[in-house]
Design a protein around this motif. Structure first.
Motif, short mmCIF file in Angstrom:
data_model
loop_
_atom_site.label_atom_id
_atom_site.label_comp_id
_atom_site.label_asym_id
_atom_site.label_seq_id
_atom_site.Cartn_x
_atom_site.Cartn_y
_atom_site.Cartn_z
N GLU A 90 -3.52 2.95 -9.57
CA GLU A 90 -3.16 2.83 -8.16
C GLU A 90 -3.59 1.47 -7.62
OE1 GLU A 90 -3.50 6.02 -4.85
OE2 GLU A 90 -5.40 4.91 -4.89
N ARG A 91 -4.81 1.04 -7.94
CA ARG A 91 -5.30 -0.26 -7.48
C ARG A 91 -4.40 -1.38 -8.00
NH1 ARG A 91 -10.03 0.70 -7.72
NH2 ARG A 91 -10.38 0.62 -9.95
N SER A 92 -4.03 -1.31 -9.26
CA SER A 92 -3.12 -2.30 -9.85
C SER A 92 -1.77 -2.28 -9.15
CB SER A 92 -2.96 -2.02 -11.35
OG SER A 92 -2.03 -2.89 -11.92
N SER A 93 -1.25 -1.09 -8.86
CA SER A 93 0.04 -0.96 -8.17
C SER A 93 -0.02 -1.56 -6.77
CB SER A 93 0.45 0.51 -8.07
OG SER A 93 0.73 1.04 -9.33
N ILE A 94 -1.10 -1.27 -6.05
CA ILE A 94 -1.24 -1.79 -4.69
C ILE A 94 -1.31 -3.32 -4.72
CG2 ILE A 94 -2.78 -1.94 -2.69
CD1 ILE A 94 -3.46 1.05 -3.20
N VAL A 97 2.11 -4.65 -5.43
CA VAL A 97 2.96 -4.48 -4.25
C VAL A 97 2.65 -5.55 -3.21
CG1 VAL A 97 3.22 -2.99 -2.22
CG2 VAL A 97 3.54 -2.05 -4.51
N ILE A 98 1.38 -5.74 -2.90
CA ILE A 98 0.98 -6.72 -1.89
C ILE A 98 1.46 -8.12 -2.26
CG2 ILE A 98 -0.99 -7.89 -0.83
CD1 ILE A 98 -2.45 -5.16 -0.93
N SER A 99 1.39 -8.46 -3.55
CA SER A 99 1.80 -9.80 -3.99
C SER A 99 3.30 -10.04 -3.78
CB SER A 99 1.44 -10.02 -5.46
OG SER A 99 2.30 -9.28 -6.31
N ARG A 100 4.08 -8.97 -3.66
CA ARG A 100 5.52 -9.10 -3.47
C ARG A 100 5.94 -9.02 -2.00
NH1 ARG A 100 4.79 -8.11 -8.54
NH2 ARG A 100 6.37 -8.40 -10.12
N MET A 101 4.98 -8.93 -1.12
CA MET A 101 5.20 -8.98 0.32
C MET A 101 6.27 -8.00 0.82
SD MET A 101 4.79 -13.15 0.65
CE MET A 101 6.32 -13.30 1.44
N ILE A 107 2.95 5.53 0.45
CA ILE A 107 2.02 5.81 -0.65
C ILE A 107 1.52 7.24 -0.59
CG2 ILE A 107 0.09 4.83 0.69
CD1 ILE A 107 -1.16 3.99 -2.03
N ALA A 108 1.49 7.88 -1.77
CA ALA A 108 0.82 9.16 -1.96
C ALA A 108 -0.43 8.81 -2.75
CB ALA A 108 1.71 10.14 -2.73
N PRO A 109 -1.55 8.56 -2.06
CA PRO A 109 -2.73 8.03 -2.74
C PRO A 109 -3.43 9.02 -3.66
CG PRO A 109 -3.23 8.46 -0.44
CD PRO A 109 -1.76 8.75 -0.63
N ALA A 110 -4.00 8.48 -4.73
CA ALA A 110 -4.81 9.30 -5.63
C ALA A 110 -6.04 9.81 -4.87
CB ALA A 110 -5.23 8.50 -6.86
N ASP A 111 -6.60 8.96 -4.03
CA ASP A 111 -7.75 9.33 -3.19
C ASP A 111 -7.54 8.71 -1.81
OD1 ASP A 111 -10.14 9.93 -1.98
OD2 ASP A 111 -11.37 8.71 -3.32
N PRO A 112 -7.09 9.51 -0.83
CA PRO A 112 -6.78 8.96 0.50
C PRO A 112 -7.97 8.32 1.20
CG PRO A 112 -6.12 11.27 0.35
CD PRO A 112 -6.83 10.94 -0.90
N THR A 113 -9.18 8.67 0.80
CA THR A 113 -10.36 8.11 1.45
C THR A 113 -11.01 7.01 0.62
OG1 THR A 113 -11.80 9.79 0.47
CG2 THR A 113 -10.83 10.29 2.63
N GLY A 114 -10.43 6.68 -0.53
CA GLY A 114 -11.04 5.72 -1.45
C GLY A 114 -10.84 4.27 -1.05
N GLU A 115 -11.48 3.41 -1.81
CA GLU A 115 -11.44 1.97 -1.56
C GLU A 115 -10.04 1.38 -1.77
OE1 GLU A 115 -13.70 -0.25 -0.28
OE2 GLU A 115 -14.64 1.66 0.23
N ASN A 116 -9.23 2.00 -2.61
CA ASN A 116 -7.88 1.45 -2.84
C ASN A 116 -7.08 1.37 -1.55
OD1 ASN A 116 -8.37 1.16 -5.54
ND2 ASN A 116 -7.21 2.95 -6.17
N ARG A 118 -8.14 0.65 1.32
CA ARG A 118 -8.58 -0.52 2.10
C ARG A 118 -7.81 -1.78 1.68
NH1 ARG A 118 -10.58 1.49 6.43
NH2 ARG A 118 -12.18 3.03 6.03
N LEU A 119 -7.28 -1.80 0.46
CA LEU A 119 -6.48 -2.95 0.02
C LEU A 119 -5.23 -3.12 0.88
CD1 LEU A 119 -6.64 -2.44 -3.86
CD2 LEU A 119 -7.88 -4.16 -2.53
N LEU A 120 -4.75 -2.00 1.42
CA LEU A 120 -3.54 -2.03 2.26
C LEU A 120 -3.85 -2.32 3.73
CD1 LEU A 120 -1.66 1.02 0.72
CD2 LEU A 120 -0.92 -1.37 0.64
N GLU A 121 -5.10 -2.54 4.05
CA GLU A 121 -5.50 -2.72 5.45
C GLU A 121 -4.67 -3.75 6.21
OE1 GLU A 121 -9.61 -2.84 8.02
OE2 GLU A 121 -9.70 -2.98 5.85
N PRO A 122 -4.33 -4.90 5.61
CA PRO A 122 -3.50 -5.86 6.35
C PRO A 122 -2.10 -5.32 6.68
CG PRO A 122 -4.51 -6.91 4.44
CD PRO A 122 -4.78 -5.45 4.33
N MET A 123 -1.72 -4.23 6.01
CA MET A 123 -0.37 -3.67 6.19
C MET A 123 -0.41 -2.27 6.81
SD MET A 123 1.57 -4.66 2.69
CE MET A 123 3.07 -4.03 3.41
#
Length: 194
Positions: A90-94, A97-101, A107-116, A118-123
């Protein structure tokens, strides 16, 4: 260069004859558009990313197909990634995805409360989470797995099938536990156990 660019982008100022000549030459030269460069120029990728846990699940396949066809009708491309219930994938996918703007992420997150997440925070203003993420400032769609379990079990039992094999996601996931709880309760209502 300006005329070619306008012709390939469907600018109405270019005559149909010129557009046809440019398109024929582009086809002859095996030209393909660099969408990343176009997105930088246009400040928008016209892409929506979908990151799901398991795209083999028929419901996800149907959902992705519907979203993709609706977006395509409006000139958008859908990018799909399968995190396979793995926070590492999931982290790799995120990150990919972010690199492709993309213009939006579903997203159906593996862990909705996890650190992954937070990677989407700008979006976050352009992210739809399939799950319960009340503590994050993003839109979410809560899928009621408990009632899905009850409905599916009820359908089987009402049609005379009492010996059923139940497939679900990994046991530790909240969605799997809710689905199984719904099935248990529906069986109990019919005087049966699983």
């Amino acid at each position: 260069f300006s005329t070619v660019s306008k012709a390939l982008n469907g600018d109405p100022a270019i005559s149909p004859a010129t557009r046809q000549l440019v398109e024929e030459k582009a086809k002859e030269m095996n030209y393909t558009r660099n969408y990343f460069a176009s997105s930088l120029r246009q400040k928008g990728s016209r892409t929506v990313a979908i990151i799901a846990n398991d795209i083999d699940i028929p419901a996800y396949g149907e959902m992705i197909a519907m979203i993709s066809s609706k977006l395509a009708a409006h000139g958008y491309t859908t990018m799909v990634s399968d995190s396979r219930y793995s926070e590492e994938y999931e982290r790799s996918s995120i990150q990919n995805v972010i690199s492709r703007m993309p213009e939006a992420v579903i997203i159906a997150p593996a862990d909705p409360t996890g650190e992954n997440m937070r990677l989407l925070e700008p979006m976050f203003d352009r992210t739809l989470v399939l799950g319960d993420v009340q503590e994050l400032p993003t839109s979410s769609l809560l899928i009621d797995h408990y009632h899905a379990g009850r409905i599916s079990a009820g359908h089987m039992l009402e049609n005379g099938s009492e010996h059923n094999l139940i497939f679900g996601g990994p046991e530790g996931y909240q969605s799997s536990q809710q689905f199984l709880a719904g099935i248990r309760d529906e069986y109990a209502q019919h005087g049966l156990t699983i």
